[in-house]
Design an enzyme around this catalytic site. Structure first.
Site, PDB file in Angstrom:
ATOM      1  NE  ARG A  88      -2.747  -0.932   3.672  1.00 42.79           N
ATOM      2  CZ  ARG A  88      -1.447  -0.165   4.747  1.00 42.79           C
ATOM      3  NH1 ARG A  88      -2.120   0.956   4.252  1.00 42.79           N
ATOM      4  NH2 ARG A  88      -1.523  -0.958   5.547  1.00 42.79           N
ATOM      5  CE1 TYR A 216       1.763  -7.415  -3.396  1.00 45.19           C
ATOM      6  CE2 TYR A 216       0.830  -5.518  -1.819  1.00 45.19           C
ATOM      7  CZ  TYR A 216       1.470  -6.788  -2.057  1.00 45.19           C
ATOM      8  OH  TYR A 216       1.961  -8.037  -1.864  1.00 45.19           O
ATOM      9  N   GLY A 217      -2.435  -5.927  -4.597  1.00 44.80           N
ATOM     10  CA  GLY A 217      -3.244  -5.551  -3.471  1.00 44.80           C
ATOM     11  C   GLY A 217      -4.077  -4.381  -2.903  1.00 44.80           C
ATOM     12  CE  LYS A 225      -6.284  -4.183   4.326  1.00 41.13           C
ATOM     13  NZ  LYS A 225      -6.418  -4.509   5.642  1.00 41.13           N
ATOM     14  CG  HIS A 245      -7.561  -3.345   9.568  1.00 43.93           C
ATOM     15  ND1 HIS A 245      -6.687  -2.644  10.001  1.00 43.93           N
ATOM     16  CD2 HIS A 245      -7.673  -4.308   8.737  1.00 43.93           C
ATOM     17  CE1 HIS A 245      -5.840  -3.067   8.851  1.00 43.93           C
ATOM     18  NE2 HIS A 245      -6.024  -4.077   8.482  1.00 43.93           N
ATOM     19  CB  SER A 267      -0.647  -4.288   8.767  1.00 40.04           C
ATOM     20  OG  SER A 267      -1.492  -2.787   7.605  1.00 40.04           O
ATOM     21  CB  CYS A 269      -0.219  -7.556  14.428  1.00 42.23           C
ATOM     22  SG  CYS A 269       0.579  -5.691  15.311  1.00 42.23           S
ATOM     23  CG  ASP A 296      -7.507  -7.513   6.714  1.00 42.57           C
ATOM     24  OD1 ASP A 296      -6.971  -7.296   7.142  1.00 42.57           O
ATOM     25  OD2 ASP A 296      -7.505  -6.876   5.620  1.00 42.57           O
ATOM     26  NE  ARG A 386       0.030  -8.910   2.359  1.00 42.90           N
ATOM     27  CZ  ARG A 386      -0.416  -8.170   2.830  1.00 42.90           C
ATOM     28  NH1 ARG A 386      -1.500  -8.678   3.207  1.00 42.90           N
ATOM     29  NH2 ARG A 386      -0.012  -6.908   3.244  1.00 42.90           N
ATOM     30  N   GLY A 511      -0.808 -20.406  19.682  1.00 44.54           N
ATOM     31  CA  GLY A 511      -2.620 -21.426  20.101  1.00 44.54           C
ATOM     32  C   GLY A 511      -2.863 -21.335  21.387  1.00 44.54           C
TER      33      GLY A 511
END
Ligand code: O2Y
Ligand code: MN
Length: 604
Positions: A88, A216-217, A225, A245, A267, A269, A296, A386, A511
């Site tokens: 982005r 891109y994305g 987004k 988000h 983002s 994380c 997301d 990705r 987990g």
């Protein structure tokens, strides 16, 4: 409706199902775009398998997609983006409202007329020699009243292929759009992929997106987004819901009771990992189950019973590849074993996708730019590489993700990467406090956006790059949900990323995060203890199950203590941050900040 490419005279498109839509407004817009961009052909996407096969064949022929090892990764593809187009681009992303203050200091702003003029000049004739694809899509289950539709026009087949995975795209979406009579307009061209000729413009008042110069994305898959967050947050404000988000997961306890949790993290994380969490062995034995609704984005709206009901507007995952492994996310690894598009990963000698942290004992021979892999030059996979894959392929994907009414949310979790100060978990005392917790959350930056990595910045509700309007108004909108009859979720804050003096993560994460979620569910059910502090309620000693974890006494202290002096400073920083939004910052939020700051001064 899979129209054969047709010559475009760019005058009038026939208003019939074979080459267009029964909706005159849609046909008129497509004709207007074709007149300005001058494509050689127009293709209305129906989302069929035949269409997908045709596009993949063309992309293989022109080198957009490279087939991966068909034995190990059937039907999977590698795409290498332009090396200048890998993430982005916040500095080129604009929210264009008539009044600058409506976009707020949290957005780059341009006056709508200027923005249209600048970007339309780029679109002028840009699709000559190319096919223009018209993609009707629905964000959310087709039959859900919470879903919203859009149409993306693009000259990128890669975008079509990704939108097919990430949204409900094609004929059913077009049918809904024709029935509703309205849609979000998204116009995209890859242009010359020149960073100097690149803009991502949002016009919330016109429910319109224009994106030029990136393939891109988040810049190009406009349903994600651009629509599902920036435009939808604006729509949500005027219609009384929330576009966030957030991941959504379901947790079933051994009593067979399921709670749904929505969680916002900045983002990259670990959201996808948390959304697909696999319970630790002992929990599995006891009957705990975790299911995935989304990784997301979350759209939530109050139901008739006063609870918030959520849908995942997306149909797929656009996940960060590096770090994804059997250990960090076995569900994701199973999901991406077939029918997956990989973008900017490395490959092994036998043509399998590879990235740093995959941990499968293989080695890359080719890096994400297609050069022989040399660790001294660059990593094999780009840090923001990705995978795009259908959510239905995920072993933990829940049928409830397709439920038209959405899932009731029991808890909202905010979190970020904080190496120090912030404990493992705390609970907000009420909704207003929870909104402040979300408004003041911060994290150390990652590679998902261009710019410096590892710098702490505030990212309220993880929406900083995605909130389509002034943050002050956004917080006021959040506060407005607290009204008579509302049965709102509890709000928590987590920090999986606390480090010790040696710079090592203290909490095992993955987990074992279920241990923390179990405590939250106990708080929702009123069965688990907490200790009140000025910053919120911390787990009472022994209230979080730590059985089987090798945590030294020092580590436990770091995870569960709060450092009053450190928090005093933090709250001074929060006050200054809220002030940056000027008059639009709700007084109620500032008052909440003062209440806690005073407690930090007086409480022992
Ligand atoms: O880097 C991009 O183009 C997309 S960013 C993204 C993609 C999927 C999920 N989240 C994010 C994000 O930045 O939050
Ligand atoms: Mn995201």
């Amino acid at each position: 409706m899979n129209a054969a490419p047709q010559a475009v005279t760019a005058k009038v498109l026939p208003a019939n199902a074979a080459t267009g839509s029964t909706l005159p407004a849609l046909n008129a817009w497509v004709a207007q775009v074709a007149a300005s961009t001058q494509p050689d052909a127009i293709h209305w996407c129906d989302g069929s398998d035949a269409e997908s096969a045709m596009l993949i064949e063309k992309m293989q022929a022109d080198g957009t997609l490279h087939p991966l090892n068909a034995q190990t990764h059937p039907n999977s593809w590698l795409h290498r983006s332009n090396p200048d187009d890998v993430a982005r681009v916040e500095h080129l992303t604009f929210v264009c409202t008539s009044d600058r203050d409506d976009a707020g200091p949290n957005n780059h702003w341009m006056a709508p007329a200027d923005a249209h003029a600048r970007i339309d000049a780029l679109f002028d004739g840009c699709m000559r020699g190319r096919t223009m694809y018209v993609i009707p899509y629905c964000m959310g289950p087709i039959g859900s009243p919470l879903s919203r539709c859009g149409v993306e026009i693009t000259d990128s087949r890669y975008v079509v292929a990704n939108m097919r995975i990430m949204t409900r795209m094609g004929a059913p979406a077009l049918k809904r759009i024709e029935a509703e009579g309205h849609f979000v307009k998204g116009l995209h061209s890859i242009g010359e992929l020149d960073p100097e000729r690149r803009f991502i413009m949002h016009f919330p008042e016109e429910l319109t997106i224009k994106s030029y110069g990136s393939g891109y994305g988040g810049n190009a898959l406009l349903g994600k987004k651009c629509h599902a967050l920036r435009i939808a947050s604006h729509q949500a404000r005027s219609e009384g819901w929330l576009a966030e988000h957030m991941l959504i997961l379901g947790i079933e306890n051994p009593q067979g009771e399921t709670h749904y949790i929505a969680a916002a993290f900045p983002s990259a994380c670990g959201k996808t990992n948390l959304a697909m969490l696999i319970p630790p062995e002992g929990y599995r034995r006891d009957g705990w189950k975790v299911s995935t609704i989304g990784d997301d984005i979350c759209w939530m709206r109050p139901g008739e019973d006063g609870r918030l009901y959520a849908i995942n507007p997306e149909a797929g995952f656009f996940g960060v590849a590096p770090g994804t492994s059997q250990k960090s996310n076995a569900n994701a690894m199973a999901t991406i074993q077939h029918d997956t598009i990989f973008t900017n990963v490395g490959v092994t000698a036998d043509n399998q996708p590879w990235w740093e942290g995959i941990g499968n004992g293989q080695v890359p021979v080719t890096d994400w730019r297609g050069d022989p892999f040399d660790p001294a030059t660059r990593p094999a996979a780009h840090p923001n590489s990705r995978f795009t894959v259908s959510a239905r392929q995920c072993p933990s994907y829940s049928d409830m993700a397709e439920d038209a009414k959405g899932v009731p949310i029991s808890a909202i979790v905010f979190g970020g990467r904080r190496a120090s100060l912030v404990p493992l978990v705390f609970e907000a005392r009420d909704w207003t406090h929870g909104v402040l917790v979300g408004a003041s959350m911060g994290s150390e930056t990652t590679a998902a956006a261009t710019g410096a990595v590892g710098v702490m910045r505030r990212d309220p509700m993880a929406m900083k790059p995605f909130c389509g309007y002034n943050y002050g108004d956004y917080f006021a909108h959040w506060l407005s949900f607290d009204k008579p009859g509302a049965k709102l979720p509890k709000i928590f804050h987590v920090n999986w990323f606390r480090k010790d003096a040696d710079g090592k993560f203290v909490w095992p994460g993955f987990g074992d995060n279920l241990r923390v979620l179990e405590w939250m569910i106990g708080r929702v059910n009123g069965t688990t203890e907490a200790v009140e502090t000025p910053i919120g309620a911390l787990p009472a000693p022994g209230a979080i199950n730590l059985d089987g974890l090798a945590l030294a006494e020092d580590s436990r202290r770091l995870l569960f203590d709060y450092d009053r002096d450190g928090w005093r400073q933090e709250f001074a920083g929060i006050a200054a941050y809220l002030d940056e939004y000027g008059e639009r910052m709700p007084q109620a939020l500032k008052a909440e900040q003062r209440r806690i700051a005073e407690l930090l001064e007086t409480a022992s």
